[in-house]
Write an enzyme that holds these catalytic residues in place. Sequence first.
Site, PDB file in Angstrom:
ATOM      1  N   ASN A 145      16.207  13.249 -39.386  1.00 39.20           N
ATOM      2  CA  ASN A 145      17.313  12.358 -39.061  1.00 39.20           C
ATOM      3  C   ASN A 145      17.972  11.795 -40.337  1.00 39.20           C
ATOM      4  O   ASN A 145      17.404  10.942 -41.022  1.00 39.20           O
ATOM      5  CB  ASN A 145      16.741  11.224 -38.186  1.00 39.20           C
ATOM      6  CG  ASN A 145      17.798  10.283 -37.676  1.00 39.20           C
ATOM      7  OD1 ASN A 145      18.864  10.148 -38.281  1.00 39.20           O
ATOM      8  ND2 ASN A 145      17.500   9.622 -36.579  1.00 39.20           N
ATOM      9  N   LYS A 164      18.460   8.062 -40.476  1.00 36.48           N
ATOM     10  CA  LYS A 164      17.250   7.287 -40.758  1.00 36.48           C
ATOM     11  C   LYS A 164      16.967   7.244 -42.257  1.00 36.48           C
ATOM     12  O   LYS A 164      16.678   6.187 -42.819  1.00 36.48           O
ATOM     13  CB  LYS A 164      16.077   7.925 -40.016  1.00 36.48           C
ATOM     14  CG  LYS A 164      14.948   6.974 -39.738  1.00 36.48           C
ATOM     15  CD  LYS A 164      13.816   7.678 -39.010  1.00 36.48           C
ATOM     16  CE  LYS A 164      13.809   7.415 -37.524  1.00 36.48           C
ATOM     17  NZ  LYS A 164      12.673   8.059 -36.854  1.00 36.48           N
ATOM     18  N   GLU A 187       5.388  15.647 -30.644  1.00 38.93           N
ATOM     19  CA  GLU A 187       4.894  14.258 -30.651  1.00 38.93           C
ATOM     20  C   GLU A 187       4.184  13.998 -29.332  1.00 38.93           C
ATOM     21  O   GLU A 187       4.779  13.507 -28.395  1.00 38.93           O
ATOM     22  CB  GLU A 187       6.076  13.295 -30.831  1.00 38.93           C
ATOM     23  CG  GLU A 187       6.786  13.466 -32.154  1.00 38.93           C
ATOM     24  CD  GLU A 187       8.030  12.605 -32.259  1.00 38.93           C
ATOM     25  OE1 GLU A 187       8.034  11.485 -31.729  1.00 38.93           O
ATOM     26  OE2 GLU A 187       9.009  13.076 -32.863  1.00 38.93           O
ATOM     27  N   ASP A 227       7.514   6.044 -36.299  1.00 37.61           N
ATOM     28  CA  ASP A 227       7.784   6.308 -34.893  1.00 37.61           C
ATOM     29  C   ASP A 227       8.147   4.982 -34.256  1.00 37.61           C
ATOM     30  O   ASP A 227       7.455   3.981 -34.446  1.00 37.61           O
ATOM     31  CB  ASP A 227       6.565   6.921 -34.198  1.00 37.61           C
ATOM     32  CG  ASP A 227       6.988   7.532 -32.872  1.00 37.61           C
ATOM     33  OD1 ASP A 227       7.785   8.478 -32.885  1.00 37.61           O
ATOM     34  OD2 ASP A 227       6.547   7.048 -31.810  1.00 37.61           O
ATOM     35  N   GLY A 250      21.216   3.995 -30.626  1.00 34.40           N
ATOM     36  CA  GLY A 250      20.188   3.867 -29.579  1.00 34.40           C
ATOM     37  C   GLY A 250      20.439   2.684 -28.654  1.00 34.40           C
ATOM     38  O   GLY A 250      21.536   2.497 -28.115  1.00 34.40           O
ATOM     39  N   ASP A 280      20.552  -0.447 -29.389  1.00 28.90           N
ATOM     40  CA  ASP A 280      21.069  -1.650 -30.062  1.00 28.90           C
ATOM     41  C   ASP A 280      22.034  -2.474 -29.197  1.00 28.90           C
ATOM     42  O   ASP A 280      21.937  -3.704 -29.195  1.00 28.90           O
ATOM     43  CB  ASP A 280      21.761  -1.271 -31.383  1.00 28.90           C
ATOM     44  CG  ASP A 280      20.754  -1.007 -32.498  1.00 28.90           C
ATOM     45  OD1 ASP A 280      19.573  -1.370 -32.337  1.00 28.90           O
ATOM     46  OD2 ASP A 280      21.146  -0.435 -33.523  1.00 28.90           O
ATOM     47  N   LYS A 326      21.132  -6.260 -39.802  1.00 32.03           N
ATOM     48  CA  LYS A 326      20.060  -5.570 -39.044  1.00 32.03           C
ATOM     49  C   LYS A 326      18.864  -5.295 -39.961  1.00 32.03           C
ATOM     50  O   LYS A 326      17.715  -5.478 -39.566  1.00 32.03           O
ATOM     51  CB  LYS A 326      20.592  -4.263 -38.438  1.00 32.03           C
ATOM     52  CG  LYS A 326      19.510  -3.519 -37.668  1.00 32.03           C
ATOM     53  CD  LYS A 326      19.994  -2.277 -36.925  1.00 32.03           C
ATOM     54  CE  LYS A 326      18.805  -1.552 -36.310  1.00 32.03           C
ATOM     55  NZ  LYS A 326      19.159  -0.318 -35.617  1.00 32.03           N
ATOM     56  N   HIS A 381      12.582  -4.047 -36.869  1.00 31.21           N
ATOM     57  CA  HIS A 381      11.205  -3.530 -36.836  1.00 31.21           C
ATOM     58  C   HIS A 381      10.976  -2.515 -37.950  1.00 31.21           C
ATOM     59  O   HIS A 381       9.952  -2.500 -38.601  1.00 31.21           O
ATOM     60  CB  HIS A 381      10.959  -2.896 -35.460  1.00 31.21           C
ATOM     61  CG  HIS A 381      12.094  -2.010 -34.992  1.00 31.21           C
ATOM     62  ND1 HIS A 381      13.400  -2.419 -35.004  1.00 31.21           N
ATOM     63  CD2 HIS A 381      12.124  -0.719 -34.557  1.00 31.21           C
ATOM     64  CE1 HIS A 381      14.172  -1.437 -34.578  1.00 31.21           C
ATOM     65  NE2 HIS A 381      13.434  -0.397 -34.307  1.00 31.21           N
ATOM     66  N   ARG A 382      11.983  -1.628 -38.183  1.00 35.60           N
ATOM     67  CA  ARG A 382      11.832  -0.598 -39.214  1.00 35.60           C
ATOM     68  C   ARG A 382      11.791  -1.222 -40.605  1.00 35.60           C
ATOM     69  O   ARG A 382      10.980  -0.847 -41.438  1.00 35.60           O
ATOM     70  CB  ARG A 382      13.005   0.399 -39.103  1.00 35.60           C
ATOM     71  CG  ARG A 382      12.769   1.692 -39.866  1.00 35.60           C
ATOM     72  CD  ARG A 382      13.762   2.787 -39.490  1.00 35.60           C
ATOM     73  NE  ARG A 382      13.667   3.115 -38.085  1.00 35.60           N
ATOM     74  CZ  ARG A 382      14.516   2.674 -37.154  1.00 35.60           C
ATOM     75  NH1 ARG A 382      15.549   1.938 -37.475  1.00 35.60           N
ATOM     76  NH2 ARG A 382      14.345   2.995 -35.894  1.00 35.60           N
TER      77      ARG A 382
END
Length: 196
Positions: free
Chosen positions: A9, A12, A40, A68, A148, A150, A170, A175-176
């Site tokens: 990605n 990402k 996965e 993940d 996603g 968001d 953000k 979380h990331r």
Amino acid sequence: MKIVLASSNAHKVKEINEIVEKLGYNIEFILPEGDFDPVEDGNTFEDNSLIKAKAAWELTHTWCLADDSGLCIKALDNRPGIFSARYAETPQKRIEKVLNEMKNINSREAFFACAMTLINPNGKVEFSYKGICEGKIAFEAKGEHGFGYDPIFVVKNTNKTMAELNDDEKNEISHRSIALKKVLSYISEAHLAENE
Ligand code: IMP
């Protein structure tokens, strides 16, 4: 120091490199060459992150980081969870499915989770961490940023969805970024970048 990000990605890797640069670390994340699409089939974010990190290590035998992530909604027994990316065919349909499932539910607590696993060049897990960002599911989609889920995730202690925050905002709370900051501090405190 270069670290292979166990992903295909481009969005990402861009988001992660922006956070790294902003924090002033001399680390660059790169994507593996060719198709990267391991199966996965774990039961948790941690399992799947480990599966991806090992798969990237098998290809490269160097430092590898996998993440993940997904959205967990408490009233739905933490669904979509590890199935977040495949909950319906398109991002729009995934949002509609969640809003529909939450239609008559008042208790809207939810969280984004991101499990990260860092594997060293010997193929051993060097560090792992799960970052959490808490919030609530909105009644309708709002905002244009991000990706996603968001637009339907209202960040705790704000009235804004994640999609109403710009990239920098953000990256302060996601979380990331929480998981990534832990990984970066570990790399720095263990002086790993200096040996590369
Ligand atoms: P993966 O971690 O790349 O396997 O995919 C996780 C899926 O969870 C994404 O495809 C999104 O649907 C969702 N997701 C993960 N992080 C976020 C986020 O920051 N915002 C919105 N959706 C997210």
